[in-house]
Design a protein around this motif. Structure first.
Motif, PDB file in Angstrom:
ATOM      1  N   PRO A 113      35.770  39.456  42.968  1.00  0.00           N
ATOM      2  CA  PRO A 113      36.772  40.201  42.197  1.00  0.00           C
ATOM      3  C   PRO A 113      36.236  41.506  41.633  1.00  0.00           C
ATOM      4  O   PRO A 113      37.032  42.351  41.224  1.00  0.00           O
ATOM      5  N   ALA A 131      36.268  33.089  46.069  1.00  0.00           N
ATOM      6  CA  ALA A 131      35.355  32.723  44.990  1.00  0.00           C
ATOM      7  C   ALA A 131      35.547  31.255  44.619  1.00  0.00           C
ATOM      8  O   ALA A 131      36.669  30.790  44.475  1.00  0.00           O
ATOM      9  N   VAL A 134      36.489  29.480  40.662  1.00  0.00           N
ATOM     10  CA  VAL A 134      37.817  29.120  40.182  1.00  0.00           C
ATOM     11  C   VAL A 134      37.899  27.614  39.865  1.00  0.00           C
ATOM     12  O   VAL A 134      38.654  27.196  38.986  1.00  0.00           O
ATOM     13  N   LEU A 170      41.540  34.657  33.423  1.00  0.00           N
ATOM     14  CA  LEU A 170      40.592  35.032  34.478  1.00  0.00           C
ATOM     15  C   LEU A 170      41.157  34.702  35.849  1.00  0.00           C
ATOM     16  O   LEU A 170      41.104  35.511  36.773  1.00  0.00           O
ATOM     17  N   ALA A 173      43.566  36.953  37.716  1.00  0.00           N
ATOM     18  CA  ALA A 173      43.104  38.228  38.279  1.00  0.00           C
ATOM     19  C   ALA A 173      42.478  38.057  39.651  1.00  0.00           C
ATOM     20  O   ALA A 173      41.943  39.013  40.197  1.00  0.00           O
ATOM     21  N   LEU A 174      42.517  36.853  40.246  1.00  0.00           N
ATOM     22  CA  LEU A 174      41.698  36.592  41.423  1.00  0.00           C
ATOM     23  C   LEU A 174      42.461  36.568  42.741  1.00  0.00           C
ATOM     24  O   LEU A 174      41.931  36.092  43.736  1.00  0.00           O
TER      25      LEU A 174
ATOM     26  N   LEU B 172      30.964  33.192  32.403  1.00  0.00           N
ATOM     27  CA  LEU B 172      31.364  33.056  33.808  1.00  0.00           C
ATOM     28  C   LEU B 172      32.366  34.155  34.172  1.00  0.00           C
ATOM     29  O   LEU B 172      32.251  34.807  35.228  1.00  0.00           O
ATOM     30  N   GLY B 173      33.331  34.385  33.293  1.00  0.00           N
ATOM     31  CA  GLY B 173      34.349  35.396  33.558  1.00  0.00           C
ATOM     32  C   GLY B 173      33.750  36.785  33.626  1.00  0.00           C
ATOM     33  O   GLY B 173      34.068  37.564  34.533  1.00  0.00           O
ATOM     34  N   MET B 176      32.004  37.130  36.893  1.00  0.00           N
ATOM     35  CA  MET B 176      32.919  37.238  38.036  1.00  0.00           C
ATOM     36  C   MET B 176      33.525  38.619  38.129  1.00  0.00           C
ATOM     37  O   MET B 176      33.699  39.156  39.218  1.00  0.00           O
ATOM     38  N   LEU B 177      33.890  39.179  36.970  1.00  0.00           N
ATOM     39  CA  LEU B 177      34.630  40.433  36.993  1.00  0.00           C
ATOM     40  C   LEU B 177      33.718  41.646  37.126  1.00  0.00           C
ATOM     41  O   LEU B 177      34.193  42.758  37.319  1.00  0.00           O
ATOM     42  N   THR B 178      32.391  41.459  36.998  1.00  0.00           N
ATOM     43  CA  THR B 178      31.523  42.639  37.058  1.00  0.00           C
ATOM     44  C   THR B 178      30.453  42.551  38.131  1.00  0.00           C
ATOM     45  O   THR B 178      29.977  43.579  38.590  1.00  0.00           O
ATOM     46  N   HIS B 179      30.039  41.350  38.525  1.00  0.00           N
ATOM     47  CA  HIS B 179      28.871  41.237  39.399  1.00  0.00           C
ATOM     48  C   HIS B 179      29.274  41.335  40.868  1.00  0.00           C
ATOM     49  O   HIS B 179      30.165  40.628  41.322  1.00  0.00           O
TER      50      HIS B 179
END
Lengths: 510, 256
Positions: A113, A131, A134, A170, A173-174, B172-173, B176-179
């Protein structure tokens, strides 16, 4: 160190469903760290399914328990167990949808993402495996929901609210396709959700100011004994209920729902529609029935107006929709209104009818979103109504399932939807809330139109070039569809056992 | 200036003075945070509010909470937030285009109304309530921090543990959103980088610095090459080349 420190007595068996869910979620995070990438999805999906089924088993074993434990943070009673059971059953079906990878190469979730939308790297990951984070996120969310239903003080309820919401933001957004809409949905949901949490928290503070405690039972006791100005309590009630009604998507706190339902990946939309509704109504029932029952005559008219507004807004706006996901979003708003009618019939019958409605609605909506995930063209899912014209001729089986689900949502007899609506309306009539029933029946008639229009379009139109194709469901989606359709029909033909179960369970422990 | 309330604890003059001095500052900080256009300014306004709140906590005999407010919230979280803002780029100002007409006016009206209602409401409802004070609660376990610890690990132990779960989700979030996972071979090895540096067509030495002249020593003034032309390599590509005004470009008669 002082010697008077005592750990609270914790009934580990009573909170075992929670422990299993959070334990599996934490293990899932470790799997992300240590299991090689190709094997992760299988491990995660297997672990999550085993975890939810084990938690469901623990809930079944706990049947009949009535206990307040963990220092007074958790109440395990009939409604909590019933709704936790429903939640976990929906969780299994939602996990099947989340784990599906046959329908779309790589699954419904984007691989990374963080990669900028539309960039070269984004095009490279178009069909990369999705991913797997989730799964732990969904498990954390399920754990938060299970706690939300069982929380016996407002502070634990607040932590559970955050714990169920944060993973949802979260996961919204995936989406693999239409990533910008998905990210927009997540930001909208996050901002509005944070705002609603703020209202809830302010309400908790005012309740503490009035009662000197955040325990639901203590607030109930303080209604008679507190020396404080009762206006504090009314303001607290208003703000807390506002925060909860936001999660149930009741008008006028519903505006986030259509955009978020449309933007989120379809399995997550299904998860939100079924599970979040159960959790939010579980908490709403507990707050209104346990803490504020003595004020029932004060909140009944107000929440009654909200219920009527919710039903009418959801039904009328559903008629105007041309996108199926948005249609189901407005339908979920209208259904929140129907459940509220059950909540407003304060008493055992009211609670049990609301709980039964949640079960019937949850299975129907899971089935509906499972079908939506199957109707596709080259661009991904096609949710525009016109593309569904003539689908019945092409793939009668899945279109048949969708028809059953739509009829259930419309409340046609011999489906769970009819039994549920009947239960809710008769509970409301029993306590003399006839005006709610009139509004409910009117909006049921209105909202039957969009459902039936989809059915008519699917079966009575000729398939044309623009008709989307129905992808053959894989094992996972197929199972989810089967469970949804069977439950919808089962709850309509032989509703007795579940109705009895709900009725036996519908006594709150104070 | 001491207020003695019925049966309650006395609010000392010092406490009252501290409150009335810092309360407006806290409110100004909060308003500034909402009204500032620039995200960095917003964050700094919020720091002001948080510091004022920290002092309130200490004054109201909750030193642990006050210190945590200053050290953790203001010192760690807000500063980290500022770092992130700086890294992401602080030019992302808010768009002020209204997509729905009249939305802003309605929001100000309704939001202000709710704030006024709740503020006047809580003031009226709590007027005359005796202040209980923390002395009794603090004495129970031999101090404020000890009392807090006792509550956290007994009555609220489940909530405390679950806050940990919340932190896991947050971490975790954020990951996920940056890495972004680098593909093998995507990052050049040291020998490869070195060869590329000395390959024909590349200039291995450090780039020249910007020009330092009597007329200007700005970062945006390019250095001059021996033949008198400006060297574009001497300034950062994101900076616009500074145009000299006619007066600045004119001969300063320093060459004579």
């Amino acid at each position: 160190m002082t010697t008077d420190f005592q750990l609270p007595a914790i009934d580990y068996q009573a909170i075992s469903p929670l422990l299993i869910l959070f334990g599996v979620a934490c293990l899932g995070v470790l799997v992300e760290a240590f299991v090689p990438r190709p094997a992760r999805r299988r491990v995660q999906l297997g672990m999550a399914l085993v975890g939810v089924l084990a938690a469901l088993g623990a809930v079944v074993l706990l049947a009949g328990t009535n206990v307040v434990t963990a220092g007074g943070s958790v109440t395990v009673d009939g409604p909590a167990l019933f709704m936790q059971g429903a939640l976990l059953a929906f969780g299994v079906v939602a996990l099947l949808l989340i784990g599906e990878r046959r329908v779309e190469p790589g699954g419904a979730f984007v691989a990374q993402p963080a990669i900028t939308v539309g960039s070269e790297a984004d095009q490279r990951q178009a069909s990369a495996p999705g991913a797997t984070e989730v799964f732990p996120l969904a498990m954390f969310s399920l754990g938060g929901m299970a706690l939300f239903i069982a929380a016996s003080d407002l502070l634990t309820m607040f932590i559970a609210l955050e714990l169920l919401s944060l993973p949802l933001y979260l996961m919204c957004a995936l989406a693999r396709r239409h990533r910008l809409i998905s990210q927009e949905a997540a930001v909208k949901y996050f901002l509005l959700g944070a705002y609603a949490s703020g209202f809830f928290l302010f309400g908790v503070v005012l309740a503490y100011g009035y009662a000197g405690s955040v325990d639901l039972a203590a607030i109930h006791a303080a209604v008679d004994t507190s020396q404080m100005n009762p206006a504090l309590l009314y303001a607290a009630l208003a703000l807390i209920v506002m925060g909860l009604l936001f999660k149930t998507a009741a008008a006028p706190f519903h505006v986030w729902a259509p955009d978020v339902y449309q933007g989120a990946p379809t399995p997550i939309t299904a998860f939100m529609a079924a599970c979040t509704k159960v959790a939010a109504f579980g908490a709403l029932l507990r707050v209104t029935y346990v803490a504020f029952e003595r004020l029932a005559w004060d909140w009944l008219p107000v929440i009654g107006v909200i219920a009527v507004l919710t039903m009418l807004v959801g039904a009328v706006l559903a008629v105007t929709q041309t996108d199926l996901k948005r249609l189901l979003a407005y339908s979920s708003i209208a259904n929140a209104g129907f459940v509220l009618v059950g909540v407003l019939a304060v008493g055992r019958t009211g609670a049990s009818s609301a709980m039964f409605y949640l079960v019937a609605y949850g299975f129907a909506v899971l089935g509906a979103f499972a079908v939506i995930s199957l109707v596709r063209d080259r661009e991904g899912e096609t949710t525009h109504l016109s593309r569904w014209a003539g689908l019945g001729r092409r793939s009668p089986l899945v279109a048949g399932v969708f028809t059953v689900v739509m009829l259930a949502l419309a409340g046609i007899p011999l489906t769970g939807g009819f039994t549920a609506k009947f239960a809710v309306f008769s509970a409301a009539l029993e306590v003399g809330e006839g005006w709610l029933v009139i509004a409910g029946v009117v909006s049921s008639v209105i909202i039957a139109f969009p459902y039936l229009r989809v059915v008519v379009m699917m079966w009575l139109s000729e398939p044309s070039e623009s008709t989307a194709t129905m992808v053959a469901p894989g094992l996972l989606t197929g199972t989810a569809l089967g469970i949804g359709a069977l439950a919808v029909v089962g709850l309509g033909v032989v509703p007795g056992p579940v109705l009895d179960l709900a009725h036996d369970a519908a006594l709150f422990l104070r | 200036m001491s207020v003695l309330l019925a049966q309650g604890v006395e609010v000392t003059a010092g406490e009252a003075w501290t409150f009335w001095l810092l309360a407006p500052i806290a409110v100004i900080g909060a308003l500034g945070m909402v009204l500032a256009r620039n995200a960095v300014h917003s964050a700094l306004w919020l720091v002001l509010t948080m510091l004022a709140l920290g002092v309130f906590y200490v004054v109201q005999s909750a030193p642990f909470l006050g210190l945590v407010q200053v050290v953790v919230y203001t010192g760690a979280i807000m500063m980290l937030f500022l770092f992130v803002l700086m890294l992401v780029g602080r030019d992302a100002a808010d768009s002020l285009i209204e997509t729905l007409r009249g939305q802003r006016a309605a929001a100000v009206l309704v939001g202000g109304g709710l704030a006024a209602l709740l503020a006047t409401g809580t003031y009226r409802w709590l007027e005359g309530t005796p202040a209980a004070g923390l002395a009794e609660a603090n004495a129970e376990h031999g101090g404020n921090t000890e009392g807090l610890a006792n509550l956290l690990f007994s009555r609220w132990v489940l909530g405390f543990e679950l806050t940990g779960a919340l932190l896991i989700v947050a971490a975790l979030g954020a990951l996920m959103l940056t890495h972004i996972v680098r593909e093998p071979g995507e990052r050049l090895s040291q020998p490869e980088q070195m060869r590329a540096r000395f390959a024909p067509g590349n200039y291995p030495a450090p780039k020249p610095g910007p020009g330092v002249f009597a007329t200007s020593s700005s970062n945006t003034t390019p250095a001059k090459l021996p033949d008198g032309t400006a060297s574009p390599r001497s300034i950062s590509p994101i900076l616009p080349i500074r145009e000299l005004t006619a007066a600045e470009a004119a001969d300063k008669e320093t060459e004579r």
